[in-house]
Design an enzyme around this catalytic site. Structure first.
Site, PDB file in Angstrom:
ATOM      1  N   HIS A  81       0.859  -1.194   0.000  1.00  0.00           N
ATOM      2  CA  HIS A  81       0.000   0.000   0.000  1.00  0.00           C
ATOM      3  C   HIS A  81       0.886   1.232   0.000  1.00  0.00           C
ATOM      4  O   HIS A  81       1.845   1.294   0.779  1.00  0.00           O
ATOM      5  CB  HIS A  81      -0.921  -0.021   1.225  1.00  0.00           C
ATOM      6  CG  HIS A  81      -1.864   1.130   1.249  1.00  0.00           C
ATOM      7  ND1 HIS A  81      -2.942   1.213   0.385  1.00  0.00           N
ATOM      8  CD2 HIS A  81      -1.879   2.266   1.977  1.00  0.00           C
ATOM      9  CE1 HIS A  81      -3.578   2.355   0.610  1.00  0.00           C
ATOM     10  NE2 HIS A  81      -2.949   3.003   1.564  1.00  0.00           N
ATOM     11  N   GLN A  92       7.451   4.280  -5.480  1.00  0.00           N
ATOM     12  CA  GLN A  92       7.430   2.986  -6.182  1.00  0.00           C
ATOM     13  C   GLN A  92       8.824   2.370  -6.263  1.00  0.00           C
ATOM     14  O   GLN A  92       8.968   1.153  -6.174  1.00  0.00           O
ATOM     15  CB  GLN A  92       6.838   3.141  -7.574  1.00  0.00           C
ATOM     16  CG  GLN A  92       5.316   3.086  -7.520  1.00  0.00           C
ATOM     17  CD  GLN A  92       4.674   2.798  -8.854  1.00  0.00           C
ATOM     18  OE1 GLN A  92       5.348   2.726  -9.875  1.00  0.00           O
ATOM     19  NE2 GLN A  92       3.372   2.637  -8.849  1.00  0.00           N
TER      20      GLN A  92
HETATM   21  C1  GAR Z   1       1.654   0.704  -6.461  1.00  0.00           C
HETATM   22  O1  GAR Z   1       2.194   1.964  -6.200  1.00  0.00           O
HETATM   23  C2  GAR Z   1       0.935   0.164  -5.247  1.00  0.00           C
HETATM   24  O2  GAR Z   1       1.485   0.615  -4.041  1.00  0.00           O
HETATM   25  C3  GAR Z   1      -0.443   0.701  -5.443  1.00  0.00           C
HETATM   26  O3  GAR Z   1      -0.672   0.632  -6.823  1.00  0.00           O
HETATM   27  C4  GAR Z   1       0.562   0.802  -7.520  1.00  0.00           C
HETATM   28  C5  GAR Z   1       0.660  -0.280  -8.566  1.00  0.00           C
HETATM   29  O4  GAR Z   1       1.760  -0.062  -9.379  1.00  0.00           O
HETATM   30  N1  GAR Z   1      -1.389  -0.085  -4.724  1.00  0.00           N
HETATM   31  C6  GAR Z   1      -2.496   0.399  -4.198  1.00  0.00           C
HETATM   32  O5  GAR Z   1      -2.823   1.560  -4.287  1.00  0.00           O
HETATM   33  C7  GAR Z   1      -3.343  -0.609  -3.468  1.00  0.00           C
HETATM   34  N2  GAR Z   1      -4.402   0.007  -2.759  1.00  0.00           N
HETATM   35  P1  GAR Z   1       2.296  -1.227 -10.318  1.00  0.00           P
HETATM   36  O6  GAR Z   1       1.112  -1.758 -11.104  1.00  0.00           O
HETATM   37  O7  GAR Z   1       3.282  -0.531 -11.203  1.00  0.00           O
HETATM   38  O8  GAR Z   1       2.923  -2.278  -9.452  1.00  0.00           O
END
Ligand code: GAR
Length: 215
Positions: free
Chosen positions: A108, A170
């Site tokens: 998260h 990220q």
């Molecule tokens: C990530 O930053 C993760 O932390 C977030 O979505 C992004 C997905 O990036 N998750 C949430 O918000 C969950 N509630 P990705 O598809 O490049 O891994």
């Protein structure tokens, strides 16, 4: 160990798992990448590596329960040891969570327990926070509320907007998520009585700070 990775988007965290499995950092293989969004970027990343993919579009189902049942049916023959939510943007039903209790992880983009839900970085900016971050946690019935395992902090710099923070955070996510999964794969992690244990010790309420364990 066999992993199933659930995605909804670009799959940069999935990519971190692909690389961790390839390098041996993680003694595991990704048995299935499951997306609820047709065309999610992560599907192409998986296909490029020859990893099995499946799309189950939540819009094809009348209820959350029916959608989750379809995912459970798809996961049953795969029999994953660990299920990784990697930017999976659907709220899971108690039945799904119960099926994988103690072997279901999420990342998260906030320093939990701050900012469960959406728009985490903007909310941190609006509150004037001096740092943001991401947290890996066990998934329980409480949305973004399961016991934290590991978090990484990122300082807010002058001029950072939510997008800039998301990029910086990220990059940290790609470190902490495979690391926490590694603890699981090595048999060091457990969920007991709604508490996370590492090597038999209850973890601090916010989890472990990456900065405290990094060389
Ligand atoms: C990530 O930053 C993760 O932390 C977030 O979505 C992004 C997905 O990036 N998750 C949430 O918000 C969950 N509630 P990705 O598809 O490049 O891994």
């Amino acid at each position: 160990m066999k992993l199933a990775v659930l995605i909804s988007g670009s799959g940069s965290n999935l990519q971190a798992f692909i690389e961790a499995c390839a390098s041996g950092e993680l003694s595991a293989s990704i048995a299935l990448v499951l997306s609820n969004r047709p065309g999610a970027g992560g599907l192409a990343r998986a296909e490029a590596e020859g990893i099995a993919t499946l799309t189950i579009d939540h819009r094809d189902f009348a209820s959350r329960e029916a959608f989750d049942r379809a995912m459970l049916d798809a996961l049953e023959p795969v029999a994953p040891d660990l299920v990784i939510l990697a930017g999976f943007m659907r709220i899971l039903t108690p039945a799904f969570i119960a099926a994988f209790r103690g072997r279901l992880l999420n990342i998260h983009p906030s320093l939990l327990p701050k900012y469960p839900g959406l728009n985490t970085h903007q909310r941190a900016l609006d509150a004037g926070d001096s740092e943001v971050g991401a947290t890996v946690h066990f998934v329980t019935e409480e949305l973004d509320g399961g016991p934290p395992l590991l978090f990484a902090r990122v300082p807010v710099a002058a001029g950072d907007d939510a997008g800039a923070l998301a990029d910086k955070v990220q990059r940290r996510e790609h470190v902490i998520y495979p690391l926490a999964a590694r603890w699981f794969v090595e048999g060091r992690l457990a969920l007991r009585n709604n508490q996370a244990l590492l090597d038999g010790q209850v973890l601090p309420g916010n989890g472990i700070d990456l900065d405290a364990i990094r060389d």
